[in-house]
Design an enzyme around this catalytic site. Sequence first.
Site, PDB file in Angstrom:
ATOM      1  CD  GLN A  92       0.278   2.454   4.960  1.00  0.00           C
ATOM      2  OE1 GLN A  92      -0.800   2.774   5.455  1.00  0.00           O
ATOM      3  NE2 GLN A  92       0.599   2.739   3.720  1.00  0.00           N
TER       4      GLN A  92
ATOM      5  CG  HIS B  13      -0.753   3.451  13.881  1.00  0.00           C
ATOM      6  ND1 HIS B  13      -2.060   3.615  14.294  1.00  0.00           N
ATOM      7  CD2 HIS B  13      -0.770   3.601  12.534  1.00  0.00           C
ATOM      8  CE1 HIS B  13      -2.826   3.864  13.252  1.00  0.00           C
ATOM      9  NE2 HIS B  13      -2.074   3.856  12.171  1.00  0.00           N
TER      10      HIS B  13
ATOM     11  CD  GLU C 119      -2.469  -1.531   2.560  1.00  0.00           C
ATOM     12  OE1 GLU C 119      -2.392  -0.704   3.490  1.00  0.00           O
ATOM     13  OE2 GLU C 119      -2.945  -2.671   2.699  1.00  0.00           O
TER      14      GLU C 119
ATOM     15  CB  SER D 106      -6.577  -6.360  -0.038  1.00  0.00           C
ATOM     16  OG  SER D 106      -6.718  -7.759   0.131  1.00  0.00           O
ATOM     17  CD  GLU D 107      -3.884  -4.895   5.317  1.00  0.00           C
ATOM     18  OE1 GLU D 107      -5.048  -5.346   5.206  1.00  0.00           O
ATOM     19  OE2 GLU D 107      -3.644  -3.676   5.421  1.00  0.00           O
TER      20      GLU D 107
ATOM     21  CB  ALA E 245       3.727  -5.046  12.701  1.00  0.00           C
ATOM     22  CG  ASP E 246       0.068  -1.984  14.835  1.00  0.00           C
ATOM     23  OD1 ASP E 246      -0.080  -1.810  16.046  1.00  0.00           O
ATOM     24  OD2 ASP E 246       1.120  -1.668  14.235  1.00  0.00           O
ATOM     25  CE1 TYR E 247      -4.398  -1.010  11.468  1.00  0.00           C
ATOM     26  CE2 TYR E 247      -2.730   0.244  10.314  1.00  0.00           C
ATOM     27  CZ  TYR E 247      -3.762   0.188  11.227  1.00  0.00           C
ATOM     28  OH  TYR E 247      -4.154   1.316  11.888  1.00  0.00           O
TER      29      TYR E 247
END
Lengths: 410, 337
Positions: free
Chosen positions: B82, B129, B29, B59-60, B84-86
């Site tokens: 983008q 984040h 992204e 879309s991970e 690591a939390d995602y």
Amino acid sequence: MADIMPLALHVPEPAVRPGGVPDFSSVKIPKAGAVPRPEVDIGSEAIRDLAFSIIRVLNRNGEAVGPWSGLLTDDDLRDGLRHMLTLRTFDARMLLSQRQGKTSFYMQHLGEEAISCAFQKALSPGDMNFPTYRQAGLLIASGYPLAAMICQIYSNIRDPLKGRQLPVLYSSKPHGFFTVSGNLATQYVQAVGWAMASAIRNDTKIAAAWIGDGSTAESDFHAALVFASTYKAPVVLNIVNNQWAISTFQGIARGGAGTFAARGLGFGIPALRVDGNDYLAVHAVAQWAIERARRNLGPTLVEYVTYRVGAHSTSDDPSAYRPKTESDAWPLGDPIIRLKNHLILQGAWSEERHKQAEAEILETVIAAQKEAESFGTLHSGEKPSAREMFEGVYAEMPPHLLRQRQRAGV
Amino acid sequence: MPRMSMVEAIRDAMDVMMARDETVVVFGEDVGYFGGVFRCTYGLQQKYGTTRCFDAPVSESGIVGTAVGMAAYGLRPCVEIQFADYVYPAYDQIVSEAARLRYRSNGEFTCPLVVRMPTGGGIFGGQTHSQSPEALFTHVSGLKTVVPSNPYDAKGLLIAAIEDPDPVIFLEPKRLYNGPFDGHHDRPITPWSQHEASDVPAGHFALPLGKASVVRAGTAVTVLAYGTMVHVAQAAAAETGIDAEIIDLRTLIPLDLDTLAASVAKTGRCVIVHEATLTSGFGAELAALVQETCFFHLEAPIARVAGWDTPYPHAQEWDYFPGPARVGRALAETVEA
């Protein structure tokens, strides 16, 4: 305006449950030959109707009619019939093997043989399928040895996957058959990535993604469609709608949409529906979609309308959730009988030759089974070495796995 | 040698590998035209074109899923999540697919893939984040997990990760992107240019995965740390005057157990430090391994300093973040025990 009533949750139900009379009146079946065959460079909007109809070639009399017919010779069709018969015979033998305790698990293709067998025939060497667990016809039609399949099912010492995988989760790179995962839909988006890679490298190979009706509800289905659409990936996105996801009827996954094919339209992907029990129609549509991909025209979504005649797996009993005779009522019939009747009508086949072919195929499958059994079954004979358990986790075994292998004493 | 920040070192690693190997592709992204929200891919699209470095839909699972397919084809994708939390929407693709392709296909299909993701807190990133999800990856057979703590290591390890034949989770402590951070949030920040680890060789150089580095030799206690905590531990040792031997693990899996064990055998004491939450964190694995390997050398209980078992808070950042004071206390208690 009337008063607001308490809300009520809508939970779709199949038309009929066990004990009821099968009813497929909601499945609208157009006449064979009725759906036009557009040019391959057409846009998705121009063929919107094709996502709501059903492309069919073989009519009730067994004649091949309409614009999607005429692509295959009698030799090709006899080949196709042999592939389907082989798959059906193979299924029957493996089902029996599972019941005899030679393996732990099996999944058959009964009623869906035309789809994978005819699709494979339209591919070229080097193309890559990303199958589910119910597309073994791709392997059979590409000439993969039956004995190797059975060795995989038995997890014996000749199992190409060294006993690491559940039965039927085959893998064969040389046959364009990507390693099957137990996790549903994951391979759908991987197929798109593989196709993107082929495009990035200016290759000419294309990918074919496979998914069932139930698994279209997985998020990877949606990810696959958006990536395929965004990058115009050379991929054919196949949906095998066999009406059932284990015990769940397709209405639970469909979300009230007209068809599964219609899902493609929102992504700008040309979408077609095809009679999944019509070998000729499946092949013709596959060829159309594959040509689009090969000409860099982008992805195509194809919904194969079929019916899962057998149980979901050897661990399933469908009589608990659908009428026992439902498959007999399925309006698109049996793919093998339909192709057989067509060939007989053409004068290219006969009842006698069919019987002979069935006997020969049974002999071939039994011979493969014997060969495989000479290398053991799940519970008899030598097993793949326990050392194999530690191999292949990484390219090179890291220290912690070396220590564990030592501790395991293998 | 050129001096580089961690962002520049990471970008340089991708630049070097894209130039060397035309099968290396970079996407994620905002990674293409814009060059990444942290500038880690800045200029790569311009240099290598849109088919080698491009923007992806949000879309991970799509990013990692397509990358797995590309890797199976024969490319070497280096993709970015983008934050690591995602990464969680991609977890199925990472755990069930990338990690197992080689094993389940008996080597027919492999997954030479790198998933880069900014990790860690200390930036007022709040709940989504700041997370450090490394234990979710170290628990997965078939994955390698790398966490660099400085520009030199970041470049060498990222090049090694891209060249590695197996999937690598590459966690980049975003707090370290522009300069080292020792947890003293009330002091002015120094850029990497004033730190010796910003001397990064030009061109190709790789550091082996699975090798820890002793960043401070000592005799009183062994500190096991990685990422931002390496700098925090150094500050804690300096401020307490405790002669700690600080080990930067650099790679969590495969783990350099020999270096760890040799150090604990020498010091007889061990403090484990990470930002991630305590319970079932990677520190638990480290503690178990040290206990199994060094039991007869241990003179004190193994201590763990970690994030609390709570979601990462916003306003309470510095009560949550295991700073030099907390690490220093653990050092003192362990040495005195």
